[in-house]
Design a protein around this motif. Sequence first.
Motif, PDB file in Angstrom:
ATOM      1  N   UNK A  55       1.661 -25.771 -24.071  1.00  0.00           N
ATOM      2  CA  UNK A  55       0.599 -26.768 -24.190  1.00  0.00           C
ATOM      3  C   UNK A  55       0.926 -27.689 -25.371  1.00  0.00           C
ATOM      4  N   UNK A  56       0.629 -28.981 -25.205  1.00  0.00           N
ATOM      5  CA  UNK A  56       0.834 -29.980 -26.263  1.00  0.00           C
ATOM      6  C   UNK A  56       2.284 -30.085 -26.730  1.00  0.00           C
ATOM      7  N   UNK A  95       8.013 -27.107 -15.629  1.00  0.00           N
ATOM      8  CA  UNK A  95       6.566 -27.308 -15.768  1.00  0.00           C
ATOM      9  C   UNK A  95       6.280 -27.738 -17.191  1.00  0.00           C
ATOM     10  N   UNK A  96       5.764 -28.957 -17.317  1.00  0.00           N
ATOM     11  CA  UNK A  96       5.425 -29.503 -18.625  1.00  0.00           C
ATOM     12  C   UNK A  96       4.059 -29.007 -19.038  1.00  0.00           C
ATOM     13  N   UNK A  97       4.069 -28.039 -19.936  1.00  0.00           N
ATOM     14  CA  UNK A  97       2.873 -27.351 -20.422  1.00  0.00           C
ATOM     15  C   UNK A  97       1.637 -28.198 -20.294  1.00  0.00           C
ATOM     16  N   UNK A  98       1.445 -29.132 -21.199  1.00  0.00           N
ATOM     17  CA  UNK A  98       0.413 -30.154 -20.994  1.00  0.00           C
ATOM     18  C   UNK A  98       0.818 -31.454 -21.676  1.00  0.00           C
ATOM     19  N   UNK A 197      -1.529 -22.996 -26.690  1.00  0.00           N
ATOM     20  CA  UNK A 197      -1.434 -23.240 -28.134  1.00  0.00           C
ATOM     21  C   UNK A 197      -2.528 -22.402 -28.789  1.00  0.00           C
ATOM     22  N   UNK A 198      -2.493 -21.095 -28.526  1.00  0.00           N
ATOM     23  CA  UNK A 198      -3.507 -20.195 -29.070  1.00  0.00           C
ATOM     24  C   UNK A 198      -3.506 -20.275 -30.596  1.00  0.00           C
ATOM     25  N   UNK A 226       4.218 -20.531 -25.479  1.00  0.00           N
ATOM     26  CA  UNK A 226       3.240 -20.814 -26.521  1.00  0.00           C
ATOM     27  C   UNK A 226       3.798 -21.705 -27.626  1.00  0.00           C
ATOM     28  N   UNK A 227       2.887 -22.318 -28.336  1.00  0.00           N
ATOM     29  CA  UNK A 227       3.209 -22.898 -29.634  1.00  0.00           C
ATOM     30  C   UNK A 227       3.245 -21.743 -30.625  1.00  0.00           C
ATOM     31  N   UNK A 228       4.222 -21.759 -31.555  1.00  0.00           N
ATOM     32  CA  UNK A 228       4.364 -20.582 -32.391  1.00  0.00           C
ATOM     33  C   UNK A 228       4.799 -20.810 -33.821  1.00  0.00           C
TER      34      UNK A 228
END
Length: 285
Positions: A55-56, A95-98, A197-198, A226-228
């Motif tokens: 995401x993002x 797949x482009x997350x968002x 992006x938790x 995920x973003x990490x």
Amino acid sequence: MTAHPSSPPGTHRSPFHVAAIQTVTGTSPDDNLARADELIAEAARGGAQLALLPEYFAMMGRHESDKVAIREQDGDGPVQRFLADAARRHRMWLVGGTLPMWCGDDKRVYNTSLAFDPHGQRVARYDKIHLFGFTRGEENYDEARTILAGKTPVAFDAPCGRVAMSVCYDLRFPELYRGLGAGRDGQGVSLILMPAAFTYTTGQAHWEILLRARAIENQCYVLAAAQGGKHENGRRTWGHSMLVDPWGELMGVLPEGEGVVAGVIDPARLAEVRQNLPALRHRVL
């Protein structure tokens, strides 16, 4: 007369290689896309036939409203062209997350996940349905301020079977995935995609538990990108991109930092779990 195959149904498919890409996205779209391109290439070199971005992945701005400034019209824009080109160059499902897409509101966007086939053709679009809200101490998030919720669940067909699209906060709503699998062959989806992006707080508490639960109850694979890490805008995300198998076992995980988590969607494993414990066929409601 009813035929009784010697092997579980679904095993005619070949193993399908997938990769979750983890980023620590900054505020510059150009820099973010350049880094994403490097990680997509790394996934491709590792044999990935499908890669998922978080995401993002194109930008995490200093302010929630920054995403509105880079929103794209459906069908064209620098991020959409980037995704189509990368899928085509690497001959992979991508797949482009968002990315932020026009929603008809000057102050908000759709938070959209796009899927492209190995020819660079878009095969699916999903606008995030569930919008995150969380308040604890100094942490305050309300996605509804800048995002318009989508309305339609989306899945698409790939060589590994039926693939369910979802984004981040959707993970907390199990009915979304059961609904996507209903009415086909009674076996649900083969793969759930979870770009996210938790936050560090909610991720530490619930991320792995929820991912494993969705895999177990749907008896399918879950690929989570995920973003990490600590971002340029000061936000810290939990990371832990992973692939979970239909029994809920972790097949690979990246705790923090940028990189790739690779694994295989094994149709024989999927069929074995569903044959040994036919919970999907036992559904009543």
